[in-house]
Write an enzyme that holds these catalytic residues in place. Structure first.
Site, PDB file in Angstrom:
ATOM      1  N   TRP A  36      72.303  89.072  22.214  1.00 42.05           N
ATOM      2  CA  TRP A  36      71.799  88.111  23.194  1.00 42.05           C
ATOM      3  C   TRP A  36      71.099  86.966  22.493  1.00 42.05           C
ATOM      4  O   TRP A  36      70.690  87.079  21.342  1.00 42.05           O
ATOM      5  CB  TRP A  36      70.946  88.775  24.281  1.00 42.05           C
ATOM      6  CG  TRP A  36      69.781  89.630  23.858  1.00 42.05           C
ATOM      7  CD1 TRP A  36      69.475  90.078  22.603  1.00 42.05           C
ATOM      8  CD2 TRP A  36      68.765  90.151  24.713  1.00 42.05           C
ATOM      9  NE1 TRP A  36      68.348  90.848  22.627  1.00 42.05           N
ATOM     10  CE2 TRP A  36      67.883  90.910  23.910  1.00 42.05           C
ATOM     11  CE3 TRP A  36      68.508  90.064  26.079  1.00 42.05           C
ATOM     12  CZ2 TRP A  36      66.762  91.571  24.432  1.00 42.05           C
ATOM     13  CZ3 TRP A  36      67.394  90.721  26.591  1.00 42.05           C
ATOM     14  CH2 TRP A  36      66.542  91.470  25.783  1.00 42.05           C
ATOM     15  N   ASN A  37      70.987  85.840  23.232  1.00 40.87           N
ATOM     16  CA  ASN A  37      70.459  84.612  22.655  1.00 40.87           C
ATOM     17  C   ASN A  37      69.369  84.016  23.532  1.00 40.87           C
ATOM     18  O   ASN A  37      69.291  84.310  24.726  1.00 40.87           O
ATOM     19  CB  ASN A  37      71.567  83.553  22.546  1.00 40.87           C
ATOM     20  CG  ASN A  37      72.751  84.034  21.744  1.00 40.87           C
ATOM     21  OD1 ASN A  37      72.634  84.357  20.570  1.00 40.87           O
ATOM     22  ND2 ASN A  37      73.910  84.107  22.388  1.00 40.87           N
ATOM     23  N   HIS A  79      69.854  68.064  32.202  1.00 42.49           N
ATOM     24  CA  HIS A  79      70.969  67.125  32.403  1.00 42.49           C
ATOM     25  C   HIS A  79      71.831  67.042  31.148  1.00 42.49           C
ATOM     26  O   HIS A  79      71.927  66.013  30.489  1.00 42.49           O
ATOM     27  CB  HIS A  79      70.418  65.754  32.833  1.00 42.49           C
ATOM     28  CG  HIS A  79      69.668  65.840  34.123  1.00 42.49           C
ATOM     29  ND1 HIS A  79      70.182  65.411  35.337  1.00 42.49           N
ATOM     30  CD2 HIS A  79      68.450  66.374  34.409  1.00 42.49           C
ATOM     31  CE1 HIS A  79      69.305  65.659  36.295  1.00 42.49           C
ATOM     32  NE2 HIS A  79      68.254  66.240  35.759  1.00 42.49           N
ATOM     33  N   HIS A 112      76.901  68.914  34.476  1.00 42.00           N
ATOM     34  CA  HIS A 112      75.631  69.266  35.110  1.00 42.00           C
ATOM     35  C   HIS A 112      75.495  68.641  36.492  1.00 42.00           C
ATOM     36  O   HIS A 112      76.252  67.748  36.873  1.00 42.00           O
ATOM     37  CB  HIS A 112      74.445  68.875  34.217  1.00 42.00           C
ATOM     38  CG  HIS A 112      74.171  67.407  34.159  1.00 42.00           C
ATOM     39  ND1 HIS A 112      74.757  66.576  33.240  1.00 42.00           N
ATOM     40  CD2 HIS A 112      73.365  66.614  34.917  1.00 42.00           C
ATOM     41  CE1 HIS A 112      74.324  65.339  33.423  1.00 42.00           C
ATOM     42  NE2 HIS A 112      73.483  65.325  34.450  1.00 42.00           N
ATOM     43  N   ASP A 147      72.963  66.895  39.429  1.00 39.80           N
ATOM     44  CA  ASP A 147      71.770  66.092  39.693  1.00 39.80           C
ATOM     45  C   ASP A 147      71.293  66.406  41.107  1.00 39.80           C
ATOM     46  O   ASP A 147      72.017  66.169  42.083  1.00 39.80           O
ATOM     47  CB  ASP A 147      72.086  64.595  39.662  1.00 39.80           C
ATOM     48  CG  ASP A 147      72.374  64.048  38.266  1.00 39.80           C
ATOM     49  OD1 ASP A 147      72.256  64.794  37.277  1.00 39.80           O
ATOM     50  OD2 ASP A 147      72.730  62.859  38.180  1.00 39.80           O
ATOM     51  N   HIS A 207      65.791  64.401  41.277  1.00 39.51           N
ATOM     52  CA  HIS A 207      65.977  63.788  39.951  1.00 39.51           C
ATOM     53  C   HIS A 207      65.536  62.323  39.967  1.00 39.51           C
ATOM     54  O   HIS A 207      65.056  61.810  38.964  1.00 39.51           O
ATOM     55  CB  HIS A 207      67.459  63.902  39.555  1.00 39.51           C
ATOM     56  CG  HIS A 207      67.815  63.266  38.252  1.00 39.51           C
ATOM     57  ND1 HIS A 207      67.046  63.384  37.117  1.00 39.51           N
ATOM     58  CD2 HIS A 207      68.883  62.508  37.895  1.00 39.51           C
ATOM     59  CE1 HIS A 207      67.620  62.726  36.124  1.00 39.51           C
ATOM     60  NE2 HIS A 207      68.726  62.169  36.563  1.00 39.51           N
ATOM     61  N   HIS A 250      72.407  56.699  41.252  1.00 39.83           N
ATOM     62  CA  HIS A 250      71.229  57.573  41.314  1.00 39.83           C
ATOM     63  C   HIS A 250      70.290  57.142  42.447  1.00 39.83           C
ATOM     64  O   HIS A 250      69.843  57.962  43.251  1.00 39.83           O
ATOM     65  CB  HIS A 250      70.469  57.536  39.986  1.00 39.83           C
ATOM     66  CG  HIS A 250      71.109  58.330  38.889  1.00 39.83           C
ATOM     67  ND1 HIS A 250      72.121  57.832  38.105  1.00 39.83           N
ATOM     68  CD2 HIS A 250      70.901  59.595  38.462  1.00 39.83           C
ATOM     69  CE1 HIS A 250      72.486  58.753  37.229  1.00 39.83           C
ATOM     70  NE2 HIS A 250      71.768  59.841  37.420  1.00 39.83           N
TER      71      HIS A 250
HETATM   72 MN    MN Z   1      71.951  63.969  35.384  1.00 42.81          MN
END
Ligand code: MN
Length: 259
Positions: free
Chosen positions: A62-63, A70, A74, A76, A80, A209
């Site tokens: 495992w990590n 973002h 991904h 938003d 955001h 945005h």
């Molecule tokens: Mn973004």
């Protein structure tokens, strides 16, 4: 069980429907948006091993991962952007899960984007698409195919010159139209962010945005394989991690489309 769900699995198994992964690999080489130096920048993806069948954990691997919200393919969330900061259900944790699933309208502007890296989708161009394929339904995902994801080298993908980044995006007329006149779930793009590279210089800076998140709409960035989707007839499932107070998250974006 509903017949339609049994049928969905039957159709997938028979290959009459296909599942298309619209997600890019997430790793240390994943390109991250670059901001002017006066702003804080987001880290990319890094990973440290906790154990890998060794003294630290003899039978397990495992990590730990470290990643900006973002990064890579991904989501938003409305929170955001400052325009969406006071809306209800505006974070990854509070958005109702039903709103992650909707029909996909795929607008192919790959030819325009190849000719002009600063290409902006306008309201007019969307109306041309609607004349051909029908009205964009409420609560749909509008995905803009630019073939930008085919720029394999990060340098070409981010496409930064002395005057900043150059990649396609939205004219404010398109964002206003999609948010207010079509009431979509959100928009998805192939570039590193939903706004054009030069959008910081626009009359209304970062219109995608600003307008979309101000209207409670979502964004999907760094998508790929949009060239495998039909203009209409697919559905998209884009569910971010349920991060408490999260502004976005890397996610796996899946489409189901006729084969
Ligand atoms: Mn973004």
């Amino acid at each position: 069980m509903s017949n339609v769900l049994i049928q969905l699995i039957d159709e997938l198994n028979a290959g009459r429907l296909k599942l298309i992964d619209l997600t890019r690999p997430l790793g240390p080489k994943t390109p991250v948006i670059e901001l002017p130096p006066m702003f804080a920048s987001s880290p990319g993806f890094s990973m440290q091993t906790i154990s890998r069948y060794d003294a630290k954990g003899p039978a397990w691997y495992w990590n730990t991962i470290n990643v900006g919200e973002h990064t890579g393919t991904h989501f938003d969330a409305p929170v955001h952007w400052i325009t969406g900061k006071d809306l209800s259900n505006n974070t990854c944790e509070t958005i109702p899960a039903r709103r992650f699933v909707g029909p996909a309208c795929v607008i192919d502007v790959s030819r325009e984007a190849a000719a002009n890296p600063d290409f902006l989708l306008t309201r007019e161009r969307i109306l041309v698409w609607e004349a051909q394929y029908g009205r964009i339904p409420a609560n749909s995902w509008v995905l803009v195919r630019t073939d930008w994801s085919k720029r394999a080298d990060s340098k070409d993908f981010l496409n930064i010159s002395k005057d900043g980044p150059h990649n396609p995006g939205f004219h404010r007329s398109a964002s206003e139209f999609l948010a207010k006149e079509r009431d979509v779930l959100g928009v998805g793009v192939e570039a590193v962010g939903t706004d054009a590279g030069q959008a910081g210089t626009f009359d209304l800076p970062f219109p995608s945005h600003s307008i979309m998140h101000g209207a409670g709409k979502f964004g999907l960035a760094s998508l790929c394989n949009l060239d495998q989707l039909p203009p209409t007839g697919a559905i998209v499932i884009a569910a971010p991690l349920k991060i408490v107070d999260g502004s976005g998250s890397p996610l796996r974006v899946l489409a189901i489309a006729p084969a």
